[in-house]
Design a protein around this motif. Structure first.
Motif, PDB file in Angstrom:
ATOM      1  N   UNK A  54      -3.324   1.805  18.652  1.00  0.00           N
ATOM      2  CA  UNK A  54      -4.775   1.942  18.516  1.00  0.00           C
ATOM      3  C   UNK A  54      -5.059   2.884  17.351  1.00  0.00           C
ATOM      4  N   UNK A  55      -6.231   2.724  16.768  1.00  0.00           N
ATOM      5  CA  UNK A  55      -6.656   3.628  15.711  1.00  0.00           C
ATOM      6  C   UNK A  55      -6.992   4.984  16.336  1.00  0.00           C
ATOM      7  N   UNK A  69       1.456  -1.276   9.743  1.00  0.00           N
ATOM      8  CA  UNK A  69       1.292  -1.622   8.326  1.00  0.00           C
ATOM      9  C   UNK A  69       2.474  -1.130   7.494  1.00  0.00           C
ATOM     10  N   UNK A  70       3.041   0.009   7.849  1.00  0.00           N
ATOM     11  CA  UNK A  70       4.183   0.538   7.099  1.00  0.00           C
ATOM     12  C   UNK A  70       5.398  -0.376   7.249  1.00  0.00           C
ATOM     13  N   UNK A  76       7.715  -6.916   3.527  1.00  0.00           N
ATOM     14  CA  UNK A  76       7.218  -7.901   2.568  1.00  0.00           C
ATOM     15  C   UNK A  76       6.822  -7.314   1.220  1.00  0.00           C
ATOM     16  N   UNK A  77       6.258  -6.127   1.196  1.00  0.00           N
ATOM     17  CA  UNK A  77       5.871  -5.489  -0.054  1.00  0.00           C
ATOM     18  C   UNK A  77       4.817  -6.223  -0.850  1.00  0.00           C
ATOM     19  N   UNK A  83      -0.980   1.114   4.333  1.00  0.00           N
ATOM     20  CA  UNK A  83      -1.802   1.510   5.470  1.00  0.00           C
ATOM     21  C   UNK A  83      -2.624   0.362   6.031  1.00  0.00           C
ATOM     22  N   UNK A  84      -2.582  -0.798   5.375  1.00  0.00           N
ATOM     23  CA  UNK A  84      -3.314  -1.972   5.858  1.00  0.00           C
ATOM     24  C   UNK A  84      -2.457  -3.218   5.697  1.00  0.00           C
ATOM     25  N   UNK A  85      -2.793  -4.221   6.490  1.00  0.00           N
ATOM     26  CA  UNK A  85      -2.181  -5.548   6.343  1.00  0.00           C
ATOM     27  C   UNK A  85      -3.316  -6.493   5.962  1.00  0.00           C
ATOM     28  N   UNK A  86      -3.351  -6.960   4.713  1.00  0.00           N
ATOM     29  CA  UNK A  86      -4.423  -7.879   4.321  1.00  0.00           C
ATOM     30  C   UNK A  86      -4.387  -9.161   5.168  1.00  0.00           C
ATOM     31  N   UNK A  87      -5.542  -9.582   5.628  1.00  0.00           N
ATOM     32  CA  UNK A  87      -5.639 -10.756   6.486  1.00  0.00           C
ATOM     33  C   UNK A  87      -5.024 -11.978   5.811  1.00  0.00           C
TER      34      UNK A  87
END
Length: 150
Positions: A54-55, A69-70, A76-77, A83-87
């Motif tokens: 959770x945030x 996200x890390x 994948x890089x 800090x984020x995973x793009x949708x």
């Protein structure tokens, strides 16, 4: 659920979307970089740690399910930000994995067919084969989130 479709750039008075052949892209919208090995992406996803989280600003009872996200960035890089995973990346990885699994199912189905054909001519054993541990019933939903421990 409402699904929105992208309208064609050309005027269409009959209100039917223009179909593009598979692999066709709008010019200038994307720049293809290279092919992807779906089986390698699938192996990477299989090794990716997935947990509930959770945030920090959310109430304690709010939980999400997915990779950190890390870990995603290390695997994948795609993005300079860990800090984020793009949708769009999550969707792309998911689709590549689905395609790889579909190809694997096709391969296994063909192999089962070949084995079935070769087994038709051989005598069958009278003892039943060990099928391994019982699988959970598909009609009984299972929680994917383990219960909280006090």
């Amino acid at each position: 659920m409402r699904v929105f479709r992208r309208r064609s750039r050309t005027a269409d008075h009959h209100n039917t979307p223009t179909r593009r052949p598979a692999g066709a892209r709008e010019s200038g919208a994307v720049a293809p970089v290279g092919a992807v090995n779906g089986f390698m992406v699938l192996e990477t996803v299989a090794a990716l740690p997935v947990s509930t989280w959770s945030y920090l600003w959310e109430p304690e009872d709010v939980r999400h399910l997915g990779p950190m996200a890390q870990d995603w960035h290390a695997a994948f890089g795609f993005n300079g930000d860990d800090t984020t995973i793009p949708v769009v990346d999550g969707l792309g990885v998911s689709l590549v994995c689905i395609q790889a699994l579909n190809r694997r199912i096709d391969e296994l189905t063909a192999e089962v067919g070949r084995l079935g054909e070769s087994a038709e001519g051989s005598p069958q054993d009278s003892a039943p084969a060990d099928t391994g541990p019982a699988r959970p019933s598909p009609t009984r939903p299972r929680s994917i989130v383990p219960p909280e421990t006090p």
